[in-house]
Design a protein around this motif. Structure first.
Motif, PDB file in Angstrom:
ATOM      1  N   LEU A   1       2.675   4.499   1.340  1.00 24.05           N
ATOM      2  CA  LEU A   1       3.481   5.044   2.622  1.00 24.05           C
ATOM      3  C   LEU A   1       2.755   6.131   3.138  1.00 24.05           C
ATOM      4  O   LEU A   1       2.330   7.162   2.818  1.00 24.05           O
ATOM      5  CB  LEU A   1       4.891   5.423   2.327  1.00 24.05           C
ATOM      6  CG  LEU A   1       5.867   6.054   3.424  1.00 24.05           C
ATOM      7  CD1 LEU A   1       6.118   4.898   4.482  1.00 24.05           C
ATOM      8  CD2 LEU A   1       7.384   6.633   2.764  1.00 24.05           C
TER       9      LEU A   1
ATOM     10  N   LEU B   1       5.929  -0.765   1.208  1.00 29.25           N
ATOM     11  CA  LEU B   1       5.158   0.470   1.271  1.00 29.25           C
ATOM     12  C   LEU B   1       5.593   1.226  -0.038  1.00 29.25           C
ATOM     13  O   LEU B   1       6.970   1.158  -0.127  1.00 29.25           O
ATOM     14  CB  LEU B   1       5.409   1.352   2.553  1.00 29.25           C
ATOM     15  CG  LEU B   1       4.884   0.515   3.782  1.00 29.25           C
ATOM     16  CD1 LEU B   1       5.436   1.477   4.928  1.00 29.25           C
ATOM     17  CD2 LEU B   1       3.414   0.749   3.804  1.00 29.25           C
TER      18      LEU B   1
ATOM     19  N   THR C   1       0.844  -1.318   0.042  1.00 31.21           N
ATOM     20  CA  THR C   1       0.096  -0.009   0.075  1.00 31.21           C
ATOM     21  C   THR C   1       0.901   1.158  -0.038  1.00 31.21           C
ATOM     22  O   THR C   1       2.135   1.032  -0.131  1.00 31.21           O
ATOM     23  CB  THR C   1      -0.924   0.066   1.182  1.00 31.21           C
ATOM     24  OG1 THR C   1      -1.830   1.028   0.994  1.00 31.21           O
ATOM     25  CG2 THR C   1      -0.218   0.329   2.536  1.00 31.21           C
TER      26      THR C   1
ATOM     27  N   GLU D   1      -1.996   2.361   5.014  1.00 29.69           N
ATOM     28  CA  GLU D   1      -0.901   1.932   5.700  1.00 29.69           C
ATOM     29  C   GLU D   1      -1.422   1.538   7.095  1.00 29.69           C
ATOM     30  O   GLU D   1      -1.211   0.240   7.583  1.00 29.69           O
ATOM     31  CB  GLU D   1       0.179   2.719   5.776  1.00 29.69           C
ATOM     32  CG  GLU D   1       1.272   1.946   6.523  1.00 29.69           C
ATOM     33  CD  GLU D   1       2.457   3.106   6.940  1.00 29.69           C
ATOM     34  OE1 GLU D   1       3.315   2.547   7.601  1.00 29.69           O
ATOM     35  OE2 GLU D   1       2.657   4.070   6.165  1.00 29.69           O
TER      36      GLU D   1
ATOM     37  N   SER E   1      -3.940  -1.443   7.287  1.00 30.03           N
ATOM     38  CA  SER E   1      -3.167  -2.745   6.943  1.00 30.03           C
ATOM     39  C   SER E   1      -2.562  -3.159   8.274  1.00 30.03           C
ATOM     40  O   SER E   1      -2.495  -4.386   8.439  1.00 30.03           O
ATOM     41  CB  SER E   1      -2.065  -2.503   5.840  1.00 30.03           C
ATOM     42  OG  SER E   1      -2.807  -1.968   4.626  1.00 30.03           O
ATOM     43  N   ARG E   2      -1.735  -2.204   8.955  1.00 33.87           N
ATOM     44  CA  ARG E   2      -1.159  -2.386  10.147  1.00 33.87           C
ATOM     45  C   ARG E   2      -2.153  -3.032  11.327  1.00 33.87           C
ATOM     46  O   ARG E   2      -1.992  -4.080  12.068  1.00 33.87           O
ATOM     47  CB  ARG E   2      -0.375  -1.457  10.718  1.00 33.87           C
ATOM     48  CG  ARG E   2       1.005  -1.155   9.865  1.00 33.87           C
ATOM     49  CD  ARG E   2       1.775  -0.232  10.314  1.00 33.87           C
ATOM     50  NE  ARG E   2       3.071   0.191   9.476  1.00 33.87           N
ATOM     51  CZ  ARG E   2       3.885  -0.585   9.100  1.00 33.87           C
ATOM     52  NH1 ARG E   2       3.913  -1.546   9.707  1.00 33.87           N
ATOM     53  NH2 ARG E   2       4.800   0.175   8.196  1.00 33.87           N
TER      54      ARG E   2
END
Length: 282
Positions: A152, A180, A150, A157, A160-161
């Protein structure tokens, strides 16, 4: 001699008084007032987010650009649209490098406490996309062990995390790797060439990619609840934020937003008047 000195003192005091008054007046001027007074508006855009904003034949075009052009026409001012990397957009508006952000920003609780968001311009729910026919990714739970990509410093981001932590909590394990990229077109290219197993982006963008390349990609599912994309101003510029919101809602109510969504996406998205901001938002 004393008369001359007294006159100099009086004149000096008058100059100082005028300078102070001008300084106070200037500092009291809002960004919206400055835009109207100077006849110019400078906005920050990341023109690498099709179909919202992208460069075609050397010009910035897209859904967001059409909205912006309508608003600028209402203001009757000259537009200076800066094309900047996403990573400099939000810090740039706080630093006063431009008047507001005219690019698609996901409304998130942490951001909503730092920036003044307009009403949404589109849905921004985070989904995942895979290569067509890849049976190793049949649901979002299959992201465990996969190479995920994805942009940065984007909302995706963070999404996703957060989703990876959820996978770990369920005992499914984390991603094989989270890659990223500077821009989303790079993410799509990496998925196409097999560098990635999964691309993470906002649903409207992914839907358009699949419309254009149905034999190459397919959607899998969402990894967040419904969210929205909007523009932002500095926290103190609530009058500018409110003006932009009013214009967007006028376009929605007149049917102009529907027209633009059909043009750029091929489908319509709800633009809510309220309920889109998290608790504690500016």
């Amino acid at each position: 001699m004393s008369t001359i000195i007294e006159n100099i003192r009086k004149y000096g005091l008058l100059v100082i008084t005028v300078l102070v008054a001008n300084t106070i007046a200037a500092s009291a001027e809002t960004t919206l007032e400055k835009i109207k007074q100077t006849g110019k508006v400078t906005v920050g855009t990341e023109a690498a987010f099709p179909p919202f904003e992208f460069v075609e034949d050397g010009k910035i075009v897209g859904y967001g650009k059409d909205i912006l052009d309508t608003i600028v026409a209402d203001l009757g001012v000259e537009l200076n649209q800066l094309d900047l990397p996403w990573q400099g957009i939000l810090p740039g508006v706080l630093a006063g490098k431009f008047d507001f952000v005219a690019t698609s920003v996901t409304i998130k609780p942490d951001r909503a406490k730092k920036y003044a968001f307009t009403v949404p311009i589109a849905e921004g729910t985070t989904w995942i996309m895979k290569r067509k026919g890849d049976t190793s990714v049949m649901s979002v739970g299959d992201m465990a062990g996969k190479v995920v990509g994805t942009q940065l410093a984007s909302g995706n981001e963070a999404a996703s995390r957060a989703f990876e932590e959820d996978l770990k909590a369920k005992g499914l394990g984390g991603f094989g790797e989270l890659k990223l990229f500077t821009s989303y077109p790079e993410v799509t290219l990496a998925l196409a060439n097999g560098t990635l197993d999964v691309a993470v982006q906002n649903l409207p963008n992914l839907a358009v990619i699949i419309q254009k390349q149905p034999d190459l990609f397919e959607l899998v599912g969402p990894i967040t609840d419904t969210s929205y994309l909007a523009w932002v101003t500095r926290p103190e510029d609530t009058d500018l934020r409110d003006y932009l919101s009013d214009q967007i809602l006028k376009m929605r109510d007149s049917g102009k937003i529907d027209e633009l969504q059909d043009k750029w996406f091929g489908f319509k998205m709800k633009i809510p008047s309220d309920g889109y901001l998290p608790e504690g938002a500016l």
